[in-house]
Design an enzyme around this catalytic site. Structure first.
Site, PDB file in Angstrom:
ATOM      1  N   SER A 302      42.995  15.257  75.181  1.00  0.00           N
ATOM      2  CA  SER A 302      43.144  16.295  74.347  1.00  0.00           C
ATOM      3  C   SER A 302      41.391  16.230  73.728  1.00  0.00           C
ATOM      4  O   SER A 302      40.800  15.357  73.127  1.00  0.00           O
ATOM      5  CB  SER A 302      43.895  16.090  72.855  1.00  0.00           C
ATOM      6  OG  SER A 302      43.807  16.956  72.260  1.00  0.00           O
ATOM      7  N   ASP A 303      40.922  17.577  73.549  1.00  0.00           N
ATOM      8  CA  ASP A 303      39.681  17.720  72.836  1.00  0.00           C
ATOM      9  C   ASP A 303      40.063  17.270  71.150  1.00  0.00           C
ATOM     10  O   ASP A 303      41.261  17.529  70.780  1.00  0.00           O
ATOM     11  CB  ASP A 303      39.359  19.256  72.719  1.00  0.00           C
ATOM     12  CG  ASP A 303      38.223  19.540  73.605  1.00  0.00           C
ATOM     13  OD1 ASP A 303      37.834  18.484  74.353  1.00  0.00           O
ATOM     14  OD2 ASP A 303      38.011  20.650  73.978  1.00  0.00           O
ATOM     15  N   LYS A 304      39.163  17.231  70.583  1.00  0.00           N
ATOM     16  CA  LYS A 304      39.275  16.762  69.169  1.00  0.00           C
ATOM     17  C   LYS A 304      39.166  18.009  68.088  1.00  0.00           C
ATOM     18  O   LYS A 304      40.233  18.296  67.727  1.00  0.00           O
ATOM     19  CB  LYS A 304      38.196  15.762  68.418  1.00  0.00           C
ATOM     20  CG  LYS A 304      38.457  15.546  67.074  1.00  0.00           C
ATOM     21  CD  LYS A 304      37.167  14.417  66.603  1.00  0.00           C
ATOM     22  CE  LYS A 304      36.080  15.331  66.730  1.00  0.00           C
ATOM     23  NZ  LYS A 304      35.699  15.366  65.147  1.00  0.00           N
TER      24      LYS A 304
END
Length: 783
Positions: A302-304
């Site tokens: 996941s992207d932050k």
């Protein structure tokens, strides 16, 4: 109508008025190419032009050659009925997909009535003023008049090299903006674009999914198994001098019994209906196979920013590192390296406090500006100071440090400041200023983006479903570790290269991630046997989104990212991923039930008919009854696509050997029951050969009904109520075949009492089979 010279000369500071845009849309039509529609009658006739209909048509021809006109008419009627059902079900699925397509159009930034706004690309008209930036798909043919972009036209021309375009150059519809931003005037829309089509987001992949490949692999095995039995049947028929045409007809029906007539319609309907449900929950599906791929996903990268965090950056701190610089000087230089027009959250988080402190009141005239570029990882403003070019630069510390030619002590001080600000989870940017060849490091700024309130809970819930979440961020290791600890992801931080990729499973967090690193992370996880999901939003995330089994474009994603992804979230955060995982596992369970039932039914029917021939010396069922049996069975099994199911608590994989093994066990038990009741009913009730065929037909219909209800859930068959359509189809099926058998329609009549005894015995057998399921499912790891 083709756009003419009258569409040029739009006021580039105001754009078109709404009234003029409406008038031009009425004149030129929407910015879309009309889809070629296949007439309904051709779609319906296509249901008769495929391998299964060919075999049934051959059976009809054989019946006519044998003089059985009534039987031929019955089979023809059943063939027409099945084609009609498949046609209606596929049309229902197409309607669901059409609804999704209407929600997945490309949007465009357009200047209308002197205001910039976002509208659907199909509403653009010639003369509109449009702005494009990195990550966009060019929505119409443009003549650029400001800015510069790098265009990827490979999807249109096949040319892999990017094209540079600036003022005075065209940008064609369907091109992808790789770098830069520019404004242009629309010169062509819809069918009048240079390449004759608009850039549409929806791309339904035609490559088969894991589910499709698995099911078709099973079907191939069934056809091989049935081919062996057909060979034995023909040998038996020749040795015992059975009628050749009747034997050929019977052998052909054995093959028909192994072909999944309802598979395409059931699969398409199951995934399309699930996609429709997901669209109501904020998840738009761009490729149908992504729905069931979500069932197998065990790892999510996941992207932050914006996904795990709130994407509301605020200034967390400023630390000067140059003797002559104070906090105000560092913040002012950072603001001069930012621009409102980019709408970049990092830029806005710096500009707001800088303006509040009055640091930009005496800003020098700007000569040029280079927005943040993922490849350089910095942004830069160029100003004229005392007649010379003066640069303000901000970016990643490991990028700005080398630009300033820091010595060892300076680099150590920069890294210490980065660790100090990053320890709380802030994103740290280094700031430098000066002439191009003499940049001086001024200090660092920290920008805080706190975790979303629901992020930790969603990560924990995904973990309970067997999905491990990794975070990928461009932040420093200390920042990533701090955020990871707050979210409960763990604290093992790696860089996405070298040792980090060799031991990818030991990493909870990936820091200092470049966009191209995400593709490498996904590949490394897949090489370790993981079914991987990936969230992303930028143009450079597209390769990773395409590589992942489940590519997820987040709510703020660019058009290119959306086109590469399998699903698109319309709300920020991971809630949509949780939704698609659950829905995907429901689809998997439905197709698992269908597949198990299909394999079991094939084993039972073809072995029953073959053994019946060997043991009795005659055909235990007519070809008419076999065809009627297949359609009555498929009438119920197609409703599995919308059945109520309980999703599995962990990721699901397709295991061909386990499925076939479990189905074989159930089929063996069904054969024992079927043959036992057949012999008892034939002898105890004194049935003649025609009545015995009716009894065989009823046994196979009723046991199929029992199998569907036993296999559709893991617990007792009464623990989960069936779906409304399945229940109605079952009742209609049982009532219809009971009436046909009792009244002697299309088959020889049998006593009503015998039909009732068979129904009671089948119910009792279903309860026994339900107990056996408790041992078979765990033994073969079915769920």
């Amino acid at each position: 109508m083709t756009p003419s010279a009258e569409t040029t000369g739009t006021d580039r500071s105001r754009g078109l008025s709404t009234q003029e845009a409406d008038a031009r849309r009425a004149r030129y039509g929407p910015n879309a190419v009309a889809e070629a529609k296949v007439p309904l009658w051709r779609q319906l006739l296509a249901k008769f032009w495929a391998p299964v209909p060919w075999m049934l048509e051959a059976v009809i021809l054989l019946q006519l050659l044998l003089g059985r006109h009534v039987e031929a008419a019955v089979i023809a009627a059943l063939l027409v009925f099945n084609a009609g059902v498949a046609f209606l079900q596929e049309r229902r699925a197409r309607d669901a997909l059409a609804l999704l397509r209407r929600q997945l159009h490309v949007t465009a930034r357009v200047l209308r009535d002197a205001q910039w706004q976002r509208i659907a690309a199909e509403d653009l008209v010639p003369g509109d003023i449009v702005h494009v930036r990195a990550g966009d798909i060019v929505p119409a043919d443009l003549l650029l008049f400001d800015g510069a972009v790098t265009l990827d036209q490979s999807a249109l021309t096949g040319e892999s090299l990017p094209v540079e375009a600036g003022a005075g150059n065209p940008a064609y519809a369907g091109s992808v903006v790789r770098q830069g931003e520019a404004s242009g005037e629309v010169t062509g829309t819809g069918a009048h674009t240079y390449f004759g089509r608009t850039a549409e987001l929806v791309r339904t992949a035609s490559a088969p999914s894991h589910m499709q490949r698995t099911i078709f692999a099973i079907v191939q095995r069934l056809v091989l198994f049935d081919s062996l039995l057909v060979g034995l049947v023909l040998i038996y028929a020749l040795r015992h001098r059975l009628p050749l045409l009747e034997s050929a007809e019977f052998a052909l029906m054995l093959l028909v019994a192994s072909v999944p007539v309802a598979l395409p319609a059931t699969y398409t309907l199951a995934t399309a209906l699930a996609s429709l449900v997901l669209s109501r929950k904020g998840v738009l599906v761009t490729r149908l196979p992504a729905v069931e791929e979500a069932a197998a996903m065990d790892t999510l990268v996941s992207d932050k920013t914006g996904t795990l965090t709130q994407n509301t950056l605020t200034l967390a701190g400023v630390k000067p590192l140059a003797p002559e610089a104070d906090e105000a000087a560092v913040l002012r230089a950072a603001a001069l390296a930012s621009d409102d027009a980019t709408q970049d959250p990092l830029d806005l988080a710096i500009l707001v406090p800088a303006r509040a402190r009055g640091l930009l009141r005496d800003a020098p005239p700007r000569a040029d500006f280079h927005p943040f570029d993922p490849t350089t990882r910095r942004s830069e403003g160029i100003y004229t100071v005392a007649g010379r070019a003066w640069h303000a630069v901000k970016g990643a510390a490991n990028v700005i440090g080398p630009l300033c030619r820091l010595d060892a002590a300076g680099q150590a001080a920069l890294e210490a400041a980065e660790r100090q600000l990053g320890a709380s989870g802030a994103r740290v940017l280094a700031v430098a200023a000066g002439e191009a060849q003499d940049l001086r490091l001024l200090g660092v700024v920290g920008l805080a983006d706190p975790p979303r309130a629901d992020a930790a809970d969603l990560i924990a819930r995904l973990r309970t479903l067997g999905v491990r979440v990794h975070m990928a961020t461009g932040d420093a290791l200390e920042t990533a570790r701090a955020i990871g600890a707050q979210l409960g992801l763990g604290e093992r931080v790696c860089e996405a290269r070298g040792a980090g990729l060799r031991d990818v499973e030991s990493c909870d967090l990936f820091a200092r991630v470049l966009p191209e690193d995400k593709h490498a992370i996904v590949q490394a996880l897949q090489q370790r046997g993981h079914v991987t999901g990936m969230t992303g939003d930028g143009v450079n995330d597209a390769p990773a989104l395409r590589q992942a089994e489940l590519g997820v474009a987040v709510a703020s994603a660019t058009d290119v990212a959306k086109a590469a992804a399998g699903v698109v979230l319309t709300e920020p955060g991971l809630a949509g991923v949780l939704t698609v995982v659950r829905e995907g596992r429901e689809v998997h369970r439905r197709m698992l039930t269908y597949t198990l039932n299909k394999v079991l039914k094939t084993f039972e029917i073809v072995v029953f008919l073959t053994l019946g021939l060997w043991l009795t010396g005659g055909f235990v069922m007519s070809s008419t009854l076999i065809v009627l049996l297949l359609f009555t069975n498929d009438f119920v099994t197609m409703t599995i696509a919308g059945d109520r199911v309980q999703p599995a608590p962990r990721p699901q994989r397709w295991r061909v050997g386990a499925l076939v093994g479990a189905a074989f066990v159930f089929a063996a038990l069904c054969l024992v029951f079927s043959f036992g009741f057949y012999w008892w009913g034939r002898t105890a009730w004194g049935l003649d050969p025609a009545q015995a065929q009716t009894l065989a037909f009823l046994i196979l219909v009723f046991t199929n009904q029992a199998n569907v209800y036993v296999l559709r859930c893991d617990g007792p068959l009464w623990s989960l109520a069936p779906g409304r359509w399945m229940l109605r189809a079952s009742l209609a099926d049982v009532v219809a075949v009971t009436l046909l058998a009792g009244l002697g329609l299309l088959m020889a009549a049998v006593p009503w009492t015998l039909v009732g005894v068979l129904l009671g015995a089948t119910l009792g057998f279903a309860l026994i089979l339900d107990q056996v399921k408790r041992f078979v499912f765990p033994r073969f790891a079915i769920v």
